[in-house]
Structures are given as structure tokens and as C-alpha cells.
Design a protein around this motif. Structure first.
Motif, PDB file in Angstrom:
ATOM      1  N   GLY A  95       0.812  -1.198   0.000  1.00  0.00           N
ATOM      2  CA  GLY A  95       0.000   0.000   0.000  1.00  0.00           C
ATOM      3  C   GLY A  95       0.848   1.251   0.000  1.00  0.00           C
ATOM      4  O   GLY A  95       2.056   1.204   0.233  1.00  0.00           O
ATOM      5  N   LYS A  96       0.194   2.371  -0.295  1.00  0.00           N
ATOM      6  CA  LYS A  96       0.890   3.658  -0.246  1.00  0.00           C
ATOM      7  C   LYS A  96      -0.120   4.752   0.005  1.00  0.00           C
ATOM      8  O   LYS A  96      -1.311   4.603  -0.257  1.00  0.00           O
ATOM      9  CB  LYS A  96       1.694   3.915  -1.507  1.00  0.00           C
ATOM     10  N   ALA A  97       0.400   5.858   0.511  1.00  0.00           N
ATOM     11  CA  ALA A  97      -0.434   7.025   0.781  1.00  0.00           C
ATOM     12  C   ALA A  97       0.191   8.226   0.089  1.00  0.00           C
ATOM     13  O   ALA A  97       1.396   8.449   0.190  1.00  0.00           O
ATOM     14  CB  ALA A  97      -0.546   7.273   2.277  1.00  0.00           C
ATOM     15  N   ILE A  98      -0.640   8.965  -0.603  1.00  0.00           N
ATOM     16  CA  ILE A  98      -0.212  10.179  -1.281  1.00  0.00           C
ATOM     17  C   ILE A  98      -0.947  11.327  -0.604  1.00  0.00           C
ATOM     18  O   ILE A  98      -2.180  11.374  -0.613  1.00  0.00           O
ATOM     19  CB  ILE A  98      -0.539  10.122  -2.781  1.00  0.00           C
ATOM     20  N   VAL A  99      -0.198  12.229  -0.005  1.00  0.00           N
ATOM     21  CA  VAL A  99      -0.784  13.359   0.706  1.00  0.00           C
ATOM     22  C   VAL A  99      -0.693  14.592  -0.188  1.00  0.00           C
ATOM     23  O   VAL A  99       0.401  15.044  -0.528  1.00  0.00           O
ATOM     24  CB  VAL A  99      -0.068  13.620   2.053  1.00  0.00           C
ATOM     25  N   ILE A 100      -1.858  15.099  -0.567  1.00  0.00           N
ATOM     26  CA  ILE A 100      -1.934  16.343  -1.318  1.00  0.00           C
ATOM     27  C   ILE A 100      -2.004  17.435  -0.263  1.00  0.00           C
ATOM     28  O   ILE A 100      -2.977  17.513   0.492  1.00  0.00           O
ATOM     29  CB  ILE A 100      -3.177  16.384  -2.242  1.00  0.00           C
ATOM     30  N   MET A 101      -0.966  18.268  -0.194  1.00  0.00           N
ATOM     31  CA  MET A 101      -0.843  19.196   0.924  1.00  0.00           C
ATOM     32  C   MET A 101      -0.801  20.648   0.457  1.00  0.00           C
ATOM     33  O   MET A 101      -0.568  20.937  -0.704  1.00  0.00           O
ATOM     34  CB  MET A 101       0.415  18.883   1.735  1.00  0.00           C
ATOM     35  N   GLY A 102      -1.032  21.530   1.406  1.00  0.00           N
ATOM     36  CA  GLY A 102      -0.981  22.962   1.152  1.00  0.00           C
ATOM     37  C   GLY A 102      -1.953  23.676   2.062  1.00  0.00           C
ATOM     38  O   GLY A 102      -2.700  23.059   2.820  1.00  0.00           O
ATOM     39  N   VAL A 103      -1.936  24.979   1.970  1.00  0.00           N
ATOM     40  CA  VAL A 103      -2.823  25.787   2.805  1.00  0.00           C
ATOM     41  C   VAL A 103      -4.250  25.716   2.280  1.00  0.00           C
ATOM     42  O   VAL A 103      -4.498  25.214   1.180  1.00  0.00           O
ATOM     43  CB  VAL A 103      -2.332  27.257   2.884  1.00  0.00           C
ATOM     44  N   SER A 104      -5.160  26.242   3.053  1.00  0.00           N
ATOM     45  CA  SER A 104      -6.561  26.271   2.652  1.00  0.00           C
ATOM     46  C   SER A 104      -6.711  27.060   1.352  1.00  0.00           C
ATOM     47  O   SER A 104      -6.117  28.117   1.186  1.00  0.00           O
ATOM     48  CB  SER A 104      -7.398  26.921   3.763  1.00  0.00           C
ATOM     49  N   GLY A 105      -7.471  26.506   0.427  1.00  0.00           N
ATOM     50  CA  GLY A 105      -7.691  27.169  -0.854  1.00  0.00           C
ATOM     51  C   GLY A 105      -6.730  26.750  -1.946  1.00  0.00           C
ATOM     52  O   GLY A 105      -6.865  27.171  -3.088  1.00  0.00           O
ATOM     53  N   ALA A 106      -5.763  25.889  -1.619  1.00  0.00           N
ATOM     54  CA  ALA A 106      -4.771  25.463  -2.618  1.00  0.00           C
ATOM     55  C   ALA A 106      -5.361  24.496  -3.642  1.00  0.00           C
ATOM     56  O   ALA A 106      -4.850  24.381  -4.745  1.00  0.00           O
ATOM     57  CB  ALA A 106      -3.561  24.836  -1.935  1.00  0.00           C
ATOM     58  N   GLY A 107      -6.432  23.781  -3.263  1.00  0.00           N
ATOM     59  CA  GLY A 107      -7.054  22.833  -4.184  1.00  0.00           C
ATOM     60  C   GLY A 107      -6.881  21.381  -3.780  1.00  0.00           C
ATOM     61  O   GLY A 107      -7.035  20.475  -4.601  1.00  0.00           O
ATOM     62  N   LYS A 108      -6.595  21.125  -2.507  1.00  0.00           N
ATOM     63  CA  LYS A 108      -6.328  19.765  -2.041  1.00  0.00           C
ATOM     64  C   LYS A 108      -7.479  18.812  -2.329  1.00  0.00           C
ATOM     65  O   LYS A 108      -7.256  17.704  -2.831  1.00  0.00           O
ATOM     66  CB  LYS A 108      -6.013  19.767  -0.533  1.00  0.00           C
ATOM     67  N   SER A 109      -8.692  19.224  -2.029  1.00  0.00           N
ATOM     68  CA  SER A 109      -9.845  18.342  -2.238  1.00  0.00           C
ATOM     69  C   SER A 109     -10.105  18.104  -3.720  1.00  0.00           C
ATOM     70  O   SER A 109     -10.319  16.965  -4.149  1.00  0.00           O
ATOM     71  CB  SER A 109     -11.097  18.925  -1.570  1.00  0.00           C
ATOM     72  N   THR A 110     -10.076  19.161  -4.500  1.00  0.00           N
ATOM     73  CA  THR A 110     -10.321  19.029  -5.940  1.00  0.00           C
ATOM     74  C   THR A 110      -9.310  18.086  -6.580  1.00  0.00           C
ATOM     75  O   THR A 110      -9.682  17.138  -7.282  1.00  0.00           O
ATOM     76  CB  THR A 110     -10.252  20.413  -6.626  1.00  0.00           C
ATOM     77  N   ILE A 111      -8.036  18.335  -6.331  1.00  0.00           N
ATOM     78  CA  ILE A 111      -6.975  17.528  -6.937  1.00  0.00           C
ATOM     79  C   ILE A 111      -6.988  16.117  -6.359  1.00  0.00           C
ATOM     80  O   ILE A 111      -6.854  15.124  -7.091  1.00  0.00           O
ATOM     81  CB  ILE A 111      -5.589  18.193  -6.740  1.00  0.00           C
TER      82      ILE A 111
END
Length: 190
Positions: free
Chosen positions: A12-28
Motif C-alpha cells: 500500500g501507499k499514501a499520497i498526501v496532497i498538501m498545502g494551505v486552505s484554498g490550494a485545491g487539495k480536495s479538488t486535486i
């Protein structure tokens, strides 16, 4: 010895899409999860109600607020990794210490090695763009964190090049960002 996808007994693996609020983490993160046929988890969903209320009131979270939340996220990621599944997590992961907690989702991770089945991708974007995005979300009632907390997040964001975090220009179109990530994932896990 640190773990990677070749030396670990887990797949298994985990990819963390990170950044401040509004960067697009949920969308991406959601788009990437669809392409990879895996689950997307939004770290905001794991915040206790008290944290959400503080942020809604414009009160920045402390490490005392964040650490139990990060430990819970680590445990969820570890379960996925040890079950041999891939998961995408959208999470601010602003400080090196916060990311270190998440790296320990890899049961073979050695502290400070940065060699982990948990990889980080920073959605990098200028403050002016973030403010506009947050104001738009607030007008639509789409998020509990006000734009007034953006500066506190920007102040916390600290990236150390030794961590090997992939940085992506978050002003690109969402599809261009996902394509870039997909083209780079092979390198991240080798």
C-alpha cells in the motif's frame, strides 16, 4: 533501513496532497483518486468538532489541537498501507513535524529518513490567488475556515528540500496538475 515500495512487505501507499486552505487539495485529491481507482480522504473530515469551531471563529489551531488529529490520520493511513491499498489524503501538513507524524503510517519508517510509503505533494500557489479562492468558497458556504486564517497557515508552512516533497504549481488547471502528478508518481515511489 527505511522503507520504500521495493523493500517493504506492504504494497500500500499514501499520497498526501498538501498545502494551505484554498490550494485545491480536495479538488486535486478527488480527481487523482478517481484516476488511480482508490479512496480520497479529506483530513478536514477527521477534525474534532472543537477544532472546526475554533477555525470557524477565526482562531488558529495550536499543536495541542492538531497532534491528536494528525495521529488519527496516521492511524487511518497505516491501516490502508498495511492492507495493501493506495489512498489519497488531502491535508494541510504545514510543518515538517506534522508530516513526520504522517510518515509513521508506514510501519517500517525510520524517523528523519524521509523514505516512506507516505509521499507528499505540495500545491504551491500565491497568497493573492488563495484569498480570492477562499472568499469565493465562503460566499458559497463551502468551507468552515475563514480567509482570515490564511496568513496563519502561510506563516506555518515550512518545506525542507531534504524531504523530497513534490511541488506543483496550483494555478495550473486541475487536469494539468493531476497529469503532472501522475507522470511523477513513478519517480516518487522508486
Amino acid at each position: 533501513m527505511g522503507s520504500d515500495s521495493k523493500s517493504s512487505s506492504t504494497t500500500g501507499k499514501a499520497i498526501v496532497i498538501m498545502g494551505v486552505s484554498g490550494a485545491g487539495k480536495s479538488t486535486i485529491g478527488e480527481m487523482l483518486a478517481r484516476v488511480l481507482s482508490c479512496d480520497f480522504l479529506d483530513a478536514d473530515d477527521f477534525h474534532p468538532q472543537a477544532n472546526k469551531e475554533k477555525m470557524h471563529q477565526g482562531i488558529p489551531l495550536t499543536d495541542e489541537d492538531r497532534n491528536p488529529w494528525l495521529e488519527r490520520l496516521r492511524d487511518v493511513l497505516r491501516e490502508r498501507i498495511t492492507n495493501g491499498t493506495t489512498v489519497i489524503l488531502g491535508c494541510s501538513a504545514l510543518r515538517k513535524g506534522y508530516r513526520e507524524i504522517l510518515r509513521f503510517a508506514d510501519p517500517n519508517y525510520e524517523s528523519g529518513s524521509y523514505t516512506s510509503l507516505v509521499k507528499f505533494i505540495l500545491l504551491d500557489v500565491q497568497a493573492e490567488v488563495l484569498v480570492a479562492r477562499l472568499k469565493e468558497r465562503a460566499a458559497q458556504g463551502k468551507h468552515f475556515m475563514p480567509a482570515s486564517l490564511l496568513q496563519s497557515q502561510l506563516d506555518l508552512l515550512a518545506i525542507d528540500d531534504s524531504e523530497g516533497i513534490l511541488k506543483v504549481d496550483a494555478t495550473l488547471s486541475p487536469q494539468a496538475i493531476v497529469n503532472y502528478i501522475l507522470n511523477t508518481l513513478q519517480q516518487l515511489y522508486n
